[in-house]
Scaffold this motif. Sequence first.
Motif, PDB file in Angstrom:
ATOM      1  N   LEU A  98     -73.170  17.742 -65.285  1.00 16.11           N
ATOM      2  CA  LEU A  98     -71.799  17.976 -65.735  1.00 16.11           C
ATOM      3  C   LEU A  98     -71.721  19.101 -66.753  1.00 16.11           C
ATOM      4  CD1 LEU A  98     -70.263  14.385 -66.110  1.00 16.11           C
ATOM      5  CD2 LEU A  98     -69.382  16.261 -64.691  1.00 16.11           C
ATOM      6  N   LEU A  99     -72.518  19.011 -67.806  1.00 17.92           N
ATOM      7  CA  LEU A  99     -72.442  20.039 -68.841  1.00 17.92           C
ATOM      8  C   LEU A  99     -73.072  21.350 -68.389  1.00 17.92           C
ATOM      9  CD1 LEU A  99     -72.956  18.317 -72.300  1.00 17.92           C
ATOM     10  CD2 LEU A  99     -70.865  19.016 -71.148  1.00 17.92           C
ATOM     11  N   ALA A 100     -74.146  21.259 -67.601  1.00 15.42           N
ATOM     12  CA  ALA A 100     -74.748  22.488 -67.093  1.00 15.42           C
ATOM     13  C   ALA A 100     -73.772  23.229 -66.187  1.00 15.42           C
ATOM     14  CB  ALA A 100     -76.036  22.178 -66.340  1.00 15.42           C
ATOM     15  N   GLY A 101     -73.031  22.491 -65.347  1.00 15.82           N
ATOM     16  CA  GLY A 101     -72.034  23.117 -64.488  1.00 15.82           C
ATOM     17  C   GLY A 101     -70.892  23.729 -65.276  1.00 15.82           C
ATOM     18  N   LEU A 102     -70.427  22.993 -66.319  1.00 16.75           N
ATOM     19  CA  LEU A 102     -69.368  23.545 -67.163  1.00 16.75           C
ATOM     20  C   LEU A 102     -69.826  24.811 -67.874  1.00 16.75           C
ATOM     21  CD1 LEU A 102     -67.878  20.294 -68.778  1.00 16.75           C
ATOM     22  CD2 LEU A 102     -66.757  21.812 -67.122  1.00 16.75           C
ATOM     23  N   ASN A 103     -71.063  24.830 -68.310  1.00 14.02           N
ATOM     24  CA  ASN A 103     -71.577  26.004 -68.997  1.00 14.02           C
ATOM     25  C   ASN A 103     -71.708  27.191 -68.042  1.00 14.02           C
ATOM     26  OD1 ASN A 103     -72.751  27.297 -71.377  1.00 14.02           O
ATOM     27  ND2 ASN A 103     -74.671  27.278 -70.206  1.00 14.02           N
ATOM     28  N   CYS A 104     -72.112  26.932 -66.803  1.00 10.15           N
ATOM     29  CA  CYS A 104     -72.203  28.014 -65.809  1.00 10.15           C
ATOM     30  C   CYS A 104     -70.831  28.614 -65.543  1.00 10.15           C
ATOM     31  CB  CYS A 104     -72.815  27.485 -64.516  1.00 10.15           C
ATOM     32  SG  CYS A 104     -74.579  27.155 -64.601  1.00 10.15           S
ATOM     33  N   ALA A 105     -69.823  27.755 -65.401  1.00  8.52           N
ATOM     34  CA  ALA A 105     -68.467  28.246 -65.183  1.00  8.52           C
ATOM     35  C   ALA A 105     -67.977  29.051 -66.385  1.00  8.52           C
ATOM     36  CB  ALA A 105     -67.531  27.072 -64.914  1.00  8.52           C
ATOM     37  N   TYR A 106     -68.279  28.580 -67.589  1.00 14.23           N
ATOM     38  CA  TYR A 106     -67.876  29.293 -68.796  1.00 14.23           C
ATOM     39  C   TYR A 106     -68.559  30.658 -68.871  1.00 14.23           C
ATOM     40  CZ  TYR A 106     -66.858  30.106 -73.751  1.00 14.23           C
ATOM     41  OH  TYR A 106     -66.416  30.628 -74.945  1.00 14.23           O
ATOM     42  N   ARG A 107     -69.837  30.706 -68.498  1.00 20.71           N
ATOM     43  CA  ARG A 107     -70.573  31.970 -68.541  1.00 20.71           C
ATOM     44  C   ARG A 107     -70.022  32.966 -67.539  1.00 20.71           C
ATOM     45  NH1 ARG A 107     -75.365  29.989 -68.417  1.00 20.71           N
ATOM     46  NH2 ARG A 107     -75.713  30.165 -66.179  1.00 20.71           N
ATOM     47  N   LEU A 108     -69.590  32.490 -66.379  1.00 16.64           N
ATOM     48  CA  LEU A 108     -69.005  33.385 -65.386  1.00 16.64           C
ATOM     49  C   LEU A 108     -67.703  33.997 -65.885  1.00 16.64           C
ATOM     50  CD1 LEU A 108     -69.582  31.373 -62.077  1.00 16.64           C
ATOM     51  CD2 LEU A 108     -70.719  33.503 -62.772  1.00 16.64           C
ATOM     52  N   VAL A 109     -66.933  33.205 -66.639  1.00 18.03           N
ATOM     53  CA  VAL A 109     -65.631  33.676 -67.112  1.00 18.03           C
ATOM     54  C   VAL A 109     -65.768  34.535 -68.365  1.00 18.03           C
ATOM     55  CG1 VAL A 109     -63.387  32.944 -68.007  1.00 18.03           C
ATOM     56  CG2 VAL A 109     -64.423  31.723 -66.087  1.00 18.03           C
ATOM     57  N   ARG A 110     -66.588  34.079 -69.327  1.00 18.58           N
ATOM     58  CA  ARG A 110     -66.661  34.741 -70.630  1.00 18.58           C
ATOM     59  C   ARG A 110     -67.860  35.657 -70.791  1.00 18.58           C
ATOM     60  NH1 ARG A 110     -63.393  32.340 -74.451  1.00 18.58           N
ATOM     61  NH2 ARG A 110     -63.911  34.243 -75.614  1.00 18.58           N
ATOM     62  N   GLY A 111     -68.857  35.527 -69.928  1.00 21.43           N
ATOM     63  CA  GLY A 111     -70.013  36.397 -70.011  1.00 21.43           C
ATOM     64  C   GLY A 111     -71.109  35.926 -70.946  1.00 21.43           C
ATOM     65  N   HIS A 112     -70.963  34.759 -71.546  1.00 23.87           N
ATOM     66  CA  HIS A 112     -71.998  34.206 -72.419  1.00 23.87           C
ATOM     67  C   HIS A 112     -71.907  32.684 -72.375  1.00 23.87           C
ATOM     68  CE1 HIS A 112     -69.034  33.157 -75.565  1.00 23.87           C
ATOM     69  NE2 HIS A 112     -68.458  34.311 -75.218  1.00 23.87           N
ATOM     70  N   ASP A 113     -72.964  32.032 -72.849  1.00 20.45           N
ATOM     71  CA  ASP A 113     -73.013  30.571 -72.814  1.00 20.45           C
ATOM     72  C   ASP A 113     -72.031  29.968 -73.811  1.00 20.45           C
ATOM     73  OD1 ASP A 113     -74.978  30.397 -70.862  1.00 20.45           O
ATOM     74  OD2 ASP A 113     -76.614  30.531 -72.318  1.00 20.45           O
ATOM     75  N   GLY A 114     -71.452  28.852 -73.407  1.00 20.12           N
ATOM     76  CA  GLY A 114     -70.577  28.109 -74.305  1.00 20.12           C
ATOM     77  C   GLY A 114     -71.235  26.851 -74.834  1.00 20.12           C
ATOM     78  N   LEU A 115     -72.311  26.428 -74.187  1.00 17.01           N
ATOM     79  CA  LEU A 115     -73.051  25.227 -74.582  1.00 17.01           C
ATOM     80  C   LEU A 115     -74.538  25.529 -74.552  1.00 17.01           C
ATOM     81  CD1 LEU A 115     -71.147  22.544 -72.458  1.00 17.01           C
ATOM     82  CD2 LEU A 115     -71.087  22.701 -74.952  1.00 17.01           C
ATOM     83  N   GLY A 116     -75.278  24.794 -75.340  1.00 20.05           N
ATOM     84  CA  GLY A 116     -76.724  24.935 -75.332  1.00 20.05           C
ATOM     85  C   GLY A 116     -77.367  23.942 -74.378  1.00 20.05           C
ATOM     86  N   GLY A 117     -78.614  24.227 -74.012  1.00 17.67           N
ATOM     87  CA  GLY A 117     -79.323  23.312 -73.136  1.00 17.67           C
ATOM     88  C   GLY A 117     -79.545  21.955 -73.757  1.00 17.67           C
ATOM     89  N   GLY A 118     -79.613  21.896 -75.097  1.00 16.74           N
ATOM     90  CA  GLY A 118     -79.791  20.621 -75.762  1.00 16.74           C
ATOM     91  C   GLY A 118     -78.627  19.681 -75.561  1.00 16.74           C
ATOM     92  N   ASP A 119     -77.397  20.230 -75.487  1.00 13.72           N
ATOM     93  CA  ASP A 119     -76.219  19.396 -75.232  1.00 13.72           C
ATOM     94  C   ASP A 119     -76.305  18.744 -73.851  1.00 13.72           C
ATOM     95  OD1 ASP A 119     -74.963  20.024 -77.707  1.00 13.72           O
ATOM     96  OD2 ASP A 119     -74.302  21.942 -76.862  1.00 13.72           O
ATOM     97  N   CYS A 120     -76.771  19.514 -72.863  1.00 16.53           N
ATOM     98  CA  CYS A 120     -76.926  18.966 -71.513  1.00 16.53           C
ATOM     99  C   CYS A 120     -77.944  17.832 -71.502  1.00 16.53           C
ATOM    100  CB  CYS A 120     -77.350  20.065 -70.542  1.00 16.53           C
ATOM    101  SG  CYS A 120     -76.241  21.495 -70.460  1.00 16.53           S
ATOM    102  N   LYS A 121     -79.048  18.014 -72.223  1.00 22.71           N
ATOM    103  CA  LYS A 121     -80.083  16.977 -72.273  1.00 22.71           C
ATOM    104  C   LYS A 121     -79.603  15.754 -73.036  1.00 22.71           C
ATOM    105  CE  LYS A 121     -83.574  20.601 -72.120  1.00 22.71           C
ATOM    106  NZ  LYS A 121     -84.553  21.391 -72.903  1.00 22.71           N
ATOM    107  N   LEU A 122     -78.790  15.966 -74.062  1.00 20.10           N
ATOM    108  CA  LEU A 122     -78.249  14.827 -74.810  1.00 20.10           C
ATOM    109  C   LEU A 122     -77.310  14.005 -73.935  1.00 20.10           C
ATOM    110  CD1 LEU A 122     -77.767  13.130 -77.297  1.00 20.10           C
ATOM    111  CD2 LEU A 122     -76.154  14.866 -78.121  1.00 20.10           C
ATOM    112  N   LEU A 123     -76.459  14.665 -73.150  1.00 21.56           N
ATOM    113  CA  LEU A 123     -75.573  13.911 -72.263  1.00 21.56           C
ATOM    114  C   LEU A 123     -76.369  13.217 -71.164  1.00 21.56           C
ATOM    115  CD1 LEU A 123     -72.653  13.130 -71.828  1.00 21.56           C
ATOM    116  CD2 LEU A 123     -72.391  15.088 -70.301  1.00 21.56           C
ATOM    117  N   ALA A 124     -77.466  13.833 -70.712  1.00 25.49           N
ATOM    118  CA  ALA A 124     -78.346  13.168 -69.756  1.00 25.49           C
ATOM    119  C   ALA A 124     -78.945  11.910 -70.372  1.00 25.49           C
ATOM    120  CB  ALA A 124     -79.452  14.123 -69.307  1.00 25.49           C
TER     121      ALA A 124
END
Length: 272
Positions: free
Chosen positions: A183-209
Motif C-alpha cells: 500500500l505505502l510502496a504503491g502510494l510512494n511510486c505514484a507520488y514519485r511519478l507526479v512530483r519527481g521525488h519520494d514522498g515516503l521513506g522505505g521505513g514507513d512501508c516496513k512499519l505498516l507491514a
Amino acid sequence: MIAADTIHYCIGLSASLVLGLVSGSFLTMLTHRIALRLLPLWQTESNGPTTTPERAWRSCCPRCGGVIPWYRNLPLVGWAIGLGRCSVCRQQVSLRYPVIESVTTLVVMVVWATQADPWRTAALTLVSLWLVALSVIDAETRLLPDSLTLSGLWIGLLLSVMPVASMPGPSGAIIGAAAGYALLAGLNCAYRLVRGHDGLGGGDCKLLAMLGAWAGPAALPVVLLLAAGGGCLWLLVRRWPGTGGDNHLAFGPWLALAGWITLVWGHERFYL
C-alpha cells in the motif's frame, strides 16, 4: 473486607506501572544510542553534544560525558532529583527522558487495563514498546531502523501461529504484512511519478507491514486513515500563521500511534 478481584487489580496495576517505568528508562537509552548510529552526532542533539557514539554506550551525560550515578538513572525520579540538570556540568537535561518514560508507562498501563487475555496483554505490551521506540527514533532522525521494523514484523508473524487471543492467523498475518508494504510502496511510486521525488521513506512501508502482520489486512485502512488524519492536523497546527512551521513530517510516529490504537481497541468499531 477488600474483595480478591480488587486486590488482584491493584497488584496488576502496580506491576504495570513498574514495568512501564523500567521499560521507558531502557527506551530512552536505546533510542538515543540507535540515533547516534543512524546519524552524525551533531544531528542527533540540537544543543551540540560532545559524547562520541562509542562513549555513549556508557550511562553518561550526552553533553559533558560525566558518568551518571545509579540513583540518577531511576525513571522520572532521577530527572526530578536533579531538577532536570546534569549533576556534573549542571546543563539542562533534555525533556525527552521524562517524556519517553511517562509515555511508555502510560501505554503499558492502558494495555493492561483494557485487555482481559493475559497472552494478548503480553503481546500488546511488547509491540507497544517497539512502537514507542520507533516513534522516538523517527521523530528525532526521520529514519526507521530495520532492526526494529523487521524484528517487529517477524515477531508478529511468529505470534500468528501461537494461541494469542484476537491475533490474525498465519495467512492473515502474511497477507497483512504484504498488503501493508504494498500500500505505502504503491502510494510512494505514484507520488514519485507526479512530483519527481519520494514522498515516503522505505521505513514507513516496513512499519505498516509490521502493523499488518500484527493486526491483519482488515485493519490497514483504519490505520492509514487515523495516521493520515493525525498527520494532517499536526501539519496544520505547525503551519499556523506565526508559528514558522514547514511541510516536513515524520510519518512513522503517526503510523505507530494509529497502529497502537487499532491493536488495543480493535479496528472493527471504526467501521460502524
